[in-house]
Design an enzyme around this catalytic site. Structure first.
Site: not given
Length: 431
Positions: A314-316, A320, A322, A330, A355, A417
């Site tokens: 998730w850091q890499n 942008p 992160h 953070y 999300h 659906y």
């Protein structure tokens, strides 16, 4: 006596590892990458031709533009994206006015940011003609603008605080001293606060492929036309995806075993589409925009494919986002005394919210699958860090990507659906 000269045969063997072994130290897999690109282009070209012959041109860009010009209200999502400039103008007016106090300016800016998040939600939910794809694109644009303007507000606030402290020079670790910004300032000159509060500066930041604002961005010396052409060809090739037309009606009465079977069958195609999206967006599209704007920082991703832990992925994989989370979310929490674990959990919670925001609202149904999928990364990260190492940890990350995403997608498809089918059934009746 003549000594016979013994001829020693040259050795054809030595102690060495196979190239594909991790202990060999070999790392040049450029040919494998080229093979993947060639296979992707060839397979997509075949599927593109098959669909073109079978279905014809389903989306004509000229007809789309003509329809929008004739009646723009038939495309509310496009109007929604165009309307984002009204919020941007509010920010320009707010920041260019020097008569506002710090607290009043913060209040007005907070209201403007809240409008940026809430206004498109109201439009998507109230206007029935907004499609899920159009709604997702519009919400994505507004979310990016929200993050950019938040960073813009923070950085200018830091600059004002330094001015109030009577700092003679603007020095921040994130600034780039070798940058040039040429608009009447001369090559190699630096802009300082409040000289950056211009419409040009803000508009450049809005279009730049970054979420973190700086007064002086690193700039590339020139625009490379060949580089632009390659990125454009990659984007065009990636859009040659097959059109899948299948009956969705069995989803309504699907049992658990059938859903597991469908998830297994869709895992690999879904994962390949995700990889195509990653390469198209984070490499081709963002490099294309960066080259046009001569934006010098091209680190949009790092080697996330070598992730041995969940946090490393998730850091890499999305640099942008992160950087924005680290800089504006953070670290400020750590400065206020929040523990690292609580700060990381808060970052995952915020990511889970966005999300769900980008999925549930365009589909016009509130479902927790994206939110739960993001929050499930916390126990997964703990499990991988405690019990798996090296290649096993990397395999666990890949398995979570290949299996986890198709499951969430299938749940959304099933619920969408069922909801649409029930609405259509309820709307059909005797005259």
């Amino acid at each position: 006596m003549k000594k016979k000269m013994e001829v020693q045969e040259p050795s054809c063997h030595r102690l060495q590892e196979s190239l594909l072994s991790s202990s060999s130290g070999y790392s040049n897999y450029r040919g494998v990458l080229n093979w993947c690109v060639v296979m992707l282009v060839l397979s997509n070209a075949r599927l593109f031709l098959e669909n073109l012959l079978k279905y014809g041109i389903l989306v004509d860009p000229i007809q789309v533009v003509a329809l929008f010009v004739k009646d723009p209200y038939n495309m509310p999502a496009v109007c929604l994206v165009i309307g984002v400039w009204s919020n941007l103008k509010n920010t320009v007016v707010l920041l260019l006015q020097g008569c506002f106090s710090e607290h009043f300016g913060l209040l007005v800016h907070s209201i403007n940011l809240s409008v940026i998040l809430c206004f498109p939600v109201a439009v998507v939910l109230m206007v029935k003609s907004v499609t899920p794809v159009g709604g997702a694109v519009a919400l994505g644009v507004y979310t990016i603008l929200f993050l950019k303007l938040y960073s813009y507000k923070d950085v200018n606030k830091w600059c004002r605080e330094m001015c109030y402290a009577k700092a003679r020079s603007l020095s921040r670790s994130i600034s780039c001293p070798s940058v040039s910004w040429s608009e009447g300032r001369g090559v190699g000159s630096q802009v300082t606060y409040p000289g950056n509060l211009t419409c040009r500066d803000l508009y450049y930041f809005v279009f730049a492929p970054t979420l973190c604002y700086e007064l002086n961005f690193p700039r590339s010396p020139k625009i490379r036309k060949s580089f632009l052409l390659r990125r454009l060809c990659e984007m065009v090739s990636s859009w040659m995806v097959p059109i899948i037309q299948s009956s969705m009606k069995p989803l309504e009465d699907m049992d658990l075993s059938r859903m597991v079977e469908l998830r297994t069958h869709s895992a690999v195609p879904n994962h390949l589409l995700w990889l195509i999206f990653f390469y198209t967006f984070f490499h081709s599209a963002m490099n294309f925009v960066a080259e046009l704007l001569q934006f010098g920082d091209r680190e949009f991703y790092r080697d996330w494919w070598n992730s041995e832990t969940v946090p490393y992925f998730w850091q890499n994989w999305n640099i942008p986002v992160h950087k924005w989370c680290l800089r504006h979310f953070y670290k400020p929490m750590l400065k206020r005394g929040v523990s690292k674990w609580a700060g990381q959990s808060a970052v995952f919670l915020a990511s889970a919210f966005f999300h769900e925001y980008l999925v549930s609202v365009p589909l016009k149904m509130l479902r927790p699958w994206a939110f739960l999928g993001m929050m499930a990364q916390l126990p997964l990260a703990w499990f991988v860090a405690c019990f798996l190492r090296g290649n096993y940890g990397n395999a666990a990350v890949w398995i979570s990507l290949i299996i986890g995403q198709p499951f969430a997608v299938l749940m959304y498809v099933h619920d969408y659906y069922v909801l649409q089918h029930r609405e259509e059934s309820a709307g059909v009746g005797p005259d």
